[in-house]
Scaffold this active site. Structure first.
Site, PDB file in Angstrom:
ATOM      1  N   TYR A   1     -39.279  -1.583  -3.965  1.00  0.00           N
ATOM      2  CA  TYR A   1     -40.888  -2.126  -2.969  1.00  0.00           C
ATOM      3  C   TYR A   1     -41.231  -3.178  -3.203  1.00  0.00           C
ATOM      4  O   TYR A   1     -42.845  -3.229  -4.574  1.00  0.00           O
ATOM      5  CB  TYR A   1     -41.800  -0.872  -2.401  1.00  0.00           C
ATOM      6  CG  TYR A   1     -41.542   0.497  -1.645  1.00  0.00           C
ATOM      7  CD1 TYR A   1     -39.684   0.059  -0.648  1.00  0.00           C
ATOM      8  CD2 TYR A   1     -42.011   1.346  -1.527  1.00  0.00           C
ATOM      9  CE1 TYR A   1     -39.292   0.766  -0.413  1.00  0.00           C
ATOM     10  CE2 TYR A   1     -41.131   2.334  -0.922  1.00  0.00           C
ATOM     11  CZ  TYR A   1     -40.405   2.554  -0.603  1.00  0.00           C
ATOM     12  OH  TYR A   1     -39.620   2.849   0.512  1.00  0.00           O
TER      13      TYR A   1
ATOM     14  N   LEU B   1     -43.654   7.697  12.613  1.00  0.00           N
ATOM     15  CA  LEU B   1     -44.238   7.159  14.093  1.00  0.00           C
ATOM     16  C   LEU B   1     -42.745   5.801  13.904  1.00  0.00           C
ATOM     17  O   LEU B   1     -43.999   5.046  14.960  1.00  0.00           O
ATOM     18  CB  LEU B   1     -45.917   6.411  13.150  1.00  0.00           C
ATOM     19  CG  LEU B   1     -46.880   7.431  13.750  1.00  0.00           C
ATOM     20  CD1 LEU B   1     -48.014   6.860  13.272  1.00  0.00           C
ATOM     21  CD2 LEU B   1     -47.094   8.032  14.718  1.00  0.00           C
TER      22      LEU B   1
ATOM     23  N   ARG C   1     -41.846   2.933  12.456  1.00  0.00           N
ATOM     24  CA  ARG C   1     -42.918   1.959  12.423  1.00  0.00           C
ATOM     25  C   ARG C   1     -43.645   1.164  12.802  1.00  0.00           C
ATOM     26  O   ARG C   1     -43.437   0.072  13.550  1.00  0.00           O
ATOM     27  CB  ARG C   1     -41.172   1.198  11.729  1.00  0.00           C
ATOM     28  CG  ARG C   1     -40.543   1.077  10.871  1.00  0.00           C
ATOM     29  CD  ARG C   1     -39.095   1.402  10.899  1.00  0.00           C
ATOM     30  NE  ARG C   1     -38.345   1.958  10.051  1.00  0.00           N
ATOM     31  CZ  ARG C   1     -37.830   2.384   9.988  1.00  0.00           C
ATOM     32  NH1 ARG C   1     -37.124   3.714  11.203  1.00  0.00           N
ATOM     33  NH2 ARG C   1     -37.071   2.850   8.810  1.00  0.00           N
ATOM     34  N   GLY C   2     -43.810   1.988  13.758  1.00  0.00           N
ATOM     35  CA  GLY C   2     -45.048   1.825  14.478  1.00  0.00           C
ATOM     36  C   GLY C   2     -45.106   1.819  16.343  1.00  0.00           C
ATOM     37  O   GLY C   2     -45.942   1.581  17.195  1.00  0.00           O
TER      38      GLY C   2
ATOM     39  N   SER D   1     -46.581   4.693  17.629  1.00  0.00           N
ATOM     40  CA  SER D   1     -48.192   5.051  17.224  1.00  0.00           C
ATOM     41  C   SER D   1     -48.987   5.179  18.593  1.00  0.00           C
ATOM     42  O   SER D   1     -50.382   5.794  18.874  1.00  0.00           O
ATOM     43  CB  SER D   1     -48.542   4.143  16.659  1.00  0.00           C
ATOM     44  OG  SER D   1     -48.425   2.620  16.577  1.00  0.00           O
TER      45      SER D   1
END
Length: 332
Positions: free
Chosen positions: A56, A206, A208-209, A212
């Site tokens: 990452y 979620l 990746r949004g 959401s």
């Protein structure tokens, strides 16, 4: 905060975990000061499972986590580290390498970057088609015996791989995408994990949004944002998926909740062996996610949520065709 055990042999962690990837990578720029403040807020709220990966930000995320944990009690934190994915200087992904020597070298660097003497859960991020899973798990088992690793986890592995891995050493959890709109694990992988006493740490709860309640069609996606290339965020697929979010919003608001809280609570309801890992990068999003723990859902509520977001109506795969082909978890 309520707690759950990871698998039959793993550590006890809070009902929610925090995934740090977005603080360094994949979703565009992030504010480092706010990221560290979010980690601190998560710890103060009782979240103790922190998930990172050595790839990452090509090491940035581990260094960020190290800074965030300064002055904190290391023994109160469960650090999960993924390894094996290879990056190039431009940030691209160039393969997977989980050979024993590679893993041991990677862990040596991880321990230095995290400024710790052990990792609580160490896991290959993907199955390396060139390396038998027995060799990969066997190498990490040696690191467990030497005290550098406490537990072994896996990520995005299929049922056959889970069985082969568990025959070598106890596996405490499988990290895998699981959400209202990504339910593929329910038919094969999840029953196998339960048979073997392997917990689930669910990421992408979620999507990746996407679900959401904060994503809009007009939102711009930078070239370094994973979502710019995700089928579910593209063209007509996005329109269809946002319509599902609107339906979810109506159900959530009837319970005094947000779509994100309903989506997280739904994943948490799927079993005591499942720990949702949220990817909040800011304290306000973390606070919203924590609100899911106060949301009480009965059978009728859960049915209403699932009716609002029928999985068969979701438009687009969770990755592009190339990445989907690399997922052992999608092969059975």
């Amino acid at each position: 905060m309520k707690q759950r055990q990871l698998g039959s042999t793993g550590p006890t962690v809070a009902t929610l975990g925090l995934g740090l990837m977005g603080m360094s990578d994949m979703y565009g720029p992030a504010d480092e000061t706010e990221s560290i403040a979010t980690v601190h807020a998560a710890l103060d709220a009782g979240i103790n499972l922190l998930d990172t990966g050595d790839f990452y930000g090509s090491g940035h995320n581990e260094l960020l986590l190290s800074r965030a944990l300064k002055g904190r009690d290391r023994d109160q934190v469960v650090i999960s580290v993924k390894t094996g994915a290879l990056r190039d200087p431009a940030g691209g992904f160039v393969g997977v390498d989980t050979r024993p020597a590679t893993l041991k070298n990677a862990l040596a660097q991880t321990l230095r970057k995290l400024d710790t003497d052990h990792v609580d859960i160490y896991r290959p991020a993907r199955l390396d088609p060139a390396v038998p899973i027995e060799d990969t798990v066997g190498a990490i088992a040696e690191l467990v015996k030497e005290g550098y690793v406490r537990h072994i986890g896996l990520s995005e592995m299929g049922s056959d791989t889970l069985r082969r891995a568990a025959a070598v050493h106890p596996i405490v959890d499988l990290q895998i995408e699981y959400s209202l709109i990504s339910r593929g694990i329910e038919t094969g992988v999840l029953p196998t994990a339960r048979e073997l006493g392997i917990g689930i740490t669910a990421y992408g709860v979620l999507s990746r949004g996407l679900i959401s309640g904060h994503w809009t069609k007009s939102r711009e996606k930078g070239a370094r944002d994973f979502r710019a290339h995700s089928p579910r965020f593209s063209g007509d697929n996005l329109d269809r998926n946002l319509a599902l979010v609107d339906a979810l919003r109506a159900v959530a608001e009837a319970k005094g909740a947000t779509p994100a809280q309903a989506a997280i609570a739904w994943v948490a309801s799927r079993g005591e062996d499942i720990v949702p890992v949220i990817g909040a990068r800011r304290r306000e999003r973390l606070s919203e996610s924590l609100g899911a723990l106060d949301l009480e859902l009965d059978a009728a509520d859960l049915a209403a949520i699932e009716a609002a977001v029928p999985v068969e109506t979701v438009a687009g795969e969770r990755y592009d065709a190339h990445q989907m082909a690399l997922l052992d978890s999608e092969q059975g």
